[in-house]
Design a protein around this motif. Structure first.
Motif, short mmCIF file in Angstrom:
data_model
loop_
_atom_site.label_atom_id
_atom_site.label_comp_id
_atom_site.label_asym_id
_atom_site.label_seq_id
_atom_site.Cartn_x
_atom_site.Cartn_y
_atom_site.Cartn_z
N GLN A 30 -10.01 0.79 12.08
CA GLN A 30 -9.95 1.20 13.48
C GLN A 30 -11.35 1.42 14.06
N ASP A 31 -12.28 1.89 13.23
CA ASP A 31 -13.64 2.18 13.71
C ASP A 31 -14.69 1.27 13.09
N VAL A 32 -14.28 0.09 12.64
CA VAL A 32 -15.17 -0.75 11.84
C VAL A 32 -16.40 -1.18 12.64
N THR A 33 -16.25 -1.44 13.93
CA THR A 33 -17.42 -1.86 14.73
C THR A 33 -18.45 -0.75 14.82
N THR A 34 -17.97 0.47 15.05
CA THR A 34 -18.88 1.61 15.12
C THR A 34 -19.57 1.85 13.78
N ILE A 35 -18.79 1.78 12.70
CA ILE A 35 -19.35 2.01 11.36
C ILE A 35 -20.41 0.95 11.03
N ARG A 36 -20.11 -0.31 11.36
CA ARG A 36 -21.08 -1.39 11.12
C ARG A 36 -22.37 -1.16 11.89
N PHE A 90 -19.71 3.56 4.76
CA PHE A 90 -20.69 2.48 4.61
C PHE A 90 -20.41 1.68 3.33
N ARG A 91 -20.16 2.41 2.24
CA ARG A 91 -19.90 1.75 0.95
C ARG A 91 -18.60 0.96 0.98
N GLN A 92 -17.59 1.50 1.64
CA GLN A 92 -16.34 0.76 1.78
C GLN A 92 -16.54 -0.50 2.60
N LEU A 93 -17.35 -0.40 3.63
CA LEU A 93 -17.59 -1.54 4.52
C LEU A 93 -18.23 -2.70 3.76
N VAL A 94 -19.36 -2.43 3.07
CA VAL A 94 -20.07 -3.51 2.39
C VAL A 94 -19.33 -3.95 1.12
N GLY A 95 -18.67 -2.99 0.45
CA GLY A 95 -17.93 -3.35 -0.75
C GLY A 95 -16.75 -4.25 -0.45
N LYS A 134 -20.63 -12.42 9.38
CA LYS A 134 -20.39 -11.47 10.46
C LYS A 134 -18.92 -11.05 10.52
N ALA A 135 -18.03 -12.01 10.30
CA ALA A 135 -16.61 -11.68 10.27
C ALA A 135 -16.29 -10.76 9.09
N LEU A 136 -16.92 -11.03 7.95
CA LEU A 136 -16.72 -10.18 6.77
C LEU A 136 -17.22 -8.76 7.03
N LEU A 137 -18.37 -8.64 7.67
CA LEU A 137 -18.93 -7.32 7.94
C LEU A 137 -18.12 -6.58 9.00
N SER A 138 -17.23 -7.30 9.68
CA SER A 138 -16.31 -6.68 10.64
C SER A 138 -14.92 -6.49 10.05
N HIS A 139 -14.76 -6.86 8.78
CA HIS A 139 -13.48 -6.77 8.07
C HIS A 139 -12.37 -7.51 8.82
#
Length: 521
Positions: A228-234, A441-446, A496-501
């Motif tokens: 839900q907040d992936v853009t902000t977290i990225r 952050f770790r969940q995002l990149v992992g 970029k798509a991956l970093l946005s999940h």
């Protein structure tokens, strides 16, 4: 007591009792019985977690002989000769798994009871970030066989690993990440059994094992808790990385993140991680071999990261490729597990010559960037082994001194006149986000590291038409976009798509990739 409690309390006795219970089946199938039995009783994650871990915080000497432990490691050497053991002792009890040293006497050996176990060498996961295992700074580590660890002078644990189930041993390859569960003992080094001086080393008699994911901590993609907040977290991650490691340069920070989450997608055709050079990266004014704080920042979110200052001494003296010497595989700087982020800092280079080993090392690193393979050197031949490592080169010049990378971006220093205090500040001065934000952050990149992205038909058609149009326009201006540019931009858009999940690449990702590609030099 439960079977798992019995095994934890006295694993050797548990094996002996299992052998008695299965005698009717004969000894040939017993190694497989051991694997299935112990894997079954520790199948639950909660029960498995009760097994103490052998690591830098809990080194071998902290365990009593015969303890049941888990060793999370990288398989360093699979070329060791098999070892003979007695599957059945003279009194009819079980042999193997460290239960007996009866083979020290050849009297009355029944050769029909001899079996082979496979011997490996395993080492602590190279470059493992401290948040994955805990603080080991208070512990004194005394590693053995230090030439078998790829990072010179780094604290680590090396263990002789014995696998009795041939089906269990067969799939294992060098640099595999494995959690071996077995009985810990101290035994003579197998490679020196025929010499007069027998050295004892930590030895693990394997009951079963579990593969470790390249993210170390299992990750989901997409990750529901951050979606839900992936853009902000990225965006917050890019800003934090830029502010703490790159003097505020968010473009360089985004490039670093994208290349760090990349992995081998295909061998045929090759879809490999983009290697990256960050140009105009300041060298430390007084200590050329100082580690940039960028390494410390990245290690807070990536589980495996290795940083090496490319001094002439390292280039000319340290081996980059693994090499077999007297039937013993010595490690090299590039023998790293899949999923590693490898930073090479050229700021440590001073005046001087590059000799034969240096040239060989540079060639090996360049080939690994280009093809994601690494040579293992044996006396009369060499073999290619597949790798999956993300390369980041830091250089003070306009381009890398030694390597040709897929992408080069120029660092834009924002504010500081003192490069040493900005880019080489102590890791203790890093401004940390909240624990919850760091977890995100770790969940995002992992998750991005293991995710997959599809390209829909409409997006694919748009990209094709857009690239043809742009290529035609650029040709008229005296320059022309190549097919390599299309491939690079497609890779960037996927990242970029991956970093946005996101599970599907969009036109927005493509346009964003084009914009970011304009910063390359």
């Amino acid at each position: 007591m439960s079977p798992s409690s019995d095994a934890l309390a006295n694993p050797t006795q548990a094996i002996s009792q299992l052998y008695i219970a299965n005698k009717a089946q004969g000894p040939n199938t017993f190694p497989r019985t051991v694997t299935d039995h112990f894997k079954n009783i520790f199948a639950s994650p909660d029960v498995l977690a009760q097994i103490p871990t052998l690591d830098l915080v809990h080194p071998p000497e902290s365990f009593p002989n015969g303890s049941l432990v888990a060793f999370n490691c990288m398989v360093q050497d699979t070329s060791l000769s098999p070892e003979l053991y007695l599957i059945t002792l003279k009194n009819g009890d079980c042999g193997g798994w460290g239960i007996t040293d009866e083979l020290s006497s050849e009297d009355d050996v029944r050769y029909t009871d001899l079996r082979e176990c496979t011997v490996f060498w395993g080492v602590s996961v190279p470059g493992l970030s401290s948040w994955c295992y805990g603080d080991s700074s208070q512990h004194s580590i005394h590693p053995v066989q230090t030439h078998k660890y790829p990072i010179p002078n780094a604290p680590h644990i090396g263990v002789q690993i014995k696998v009795y189930d041939e089906n269990l041993a067969r799939p294992l390859r060098t640099t595999d990440l494995i959690s071996f569960i077995g009985i810990l003992s101290s035994e003579p080094l197998h490679a020196t059994l025929e010499t007069s001086e027998l050295r004892s080393v930590p030895t693990l008699h394997v009951l079963f094992y579990n593969p470790i994911p390249t993210t170390i901590v299992p990750r989901d993609y997409p990750e529901p808790s951050i979606l839900q907040d992936v853009t902000t977290i990225r965006d917050e991650l890019i800003a934090w990385l830029a502010d703490e490691g790159l003097d505020g340069d968010r473009v360089a920070a985004e490039w670093i993140l994208l290349c760090a989450i990349a992995r081998v997608r295909s061998r045929h055709p090759p879809v490999l991680p983009l290697s990256l050079t960050v140009a105009n990266f300041p060298a430390h004014a007084e200590r050329p071999d100082a580690k940039p704080v960028l390494s410390s920042v990245l290690s807070l979110i990536f589980p495996m990261l290795t940083s090496t200052p490319l001094s002439l001494e390292i280039l000319n003296k340290e081996p980059f490729c693994p090499e077999s010497k007297e039937e013993d595989l010595h490690s090299g700087l590039l023998q790293l597990p899949r999923g590693t982020v490898f930073i090479m800092d050229e700021g440590a280079v001073t005046e001087g010559g590059i000799f034969n080993r240096g040239v060989t090392n540079i060639r090996a690193a360049q080939e690994m960037m280009k093809s994601q393979t690494l040579d293992y050197v044996f006396p009369y031949s060499s073999f290619h082994f597949e790798t999956d490592v993300s390369f980041l080169i830091l250089t003070e010049g306009k381009k890398s001194t030694f390597f040709q990378t897929d992408v080069t971006v120029s660092l834009q220093q924002m504010s500081s006149d003192d490069a040493s205090s900005t880019f080489y500040k102590s890791a203790d001065t890093i401004k940390l986000p909240t624990p919850e934000k760091l977890r995100q952050f770790r969940q995002l990149v992992g998750g991005a590291k293991v995710g997959n992205v599809a390209v829909g038909e409409a997006t694919g058609k748009y990209i094709e038409e857009d690239f043809v149009q742009e290529r035609s326009a650029s040709t008229g201006k005296g320059s022309s976009l190549t097919s390599d540019a299309l491939v690079r931009r497609m890779l960037i858009a996927r990242l970029k798509a991956l970093l946005s999940h996101q599970t599907e690449m969009s036109i927005k990702h493509w346009e964003s990739a084009k914009a970011l590609d304009q910063y390359t030099i």
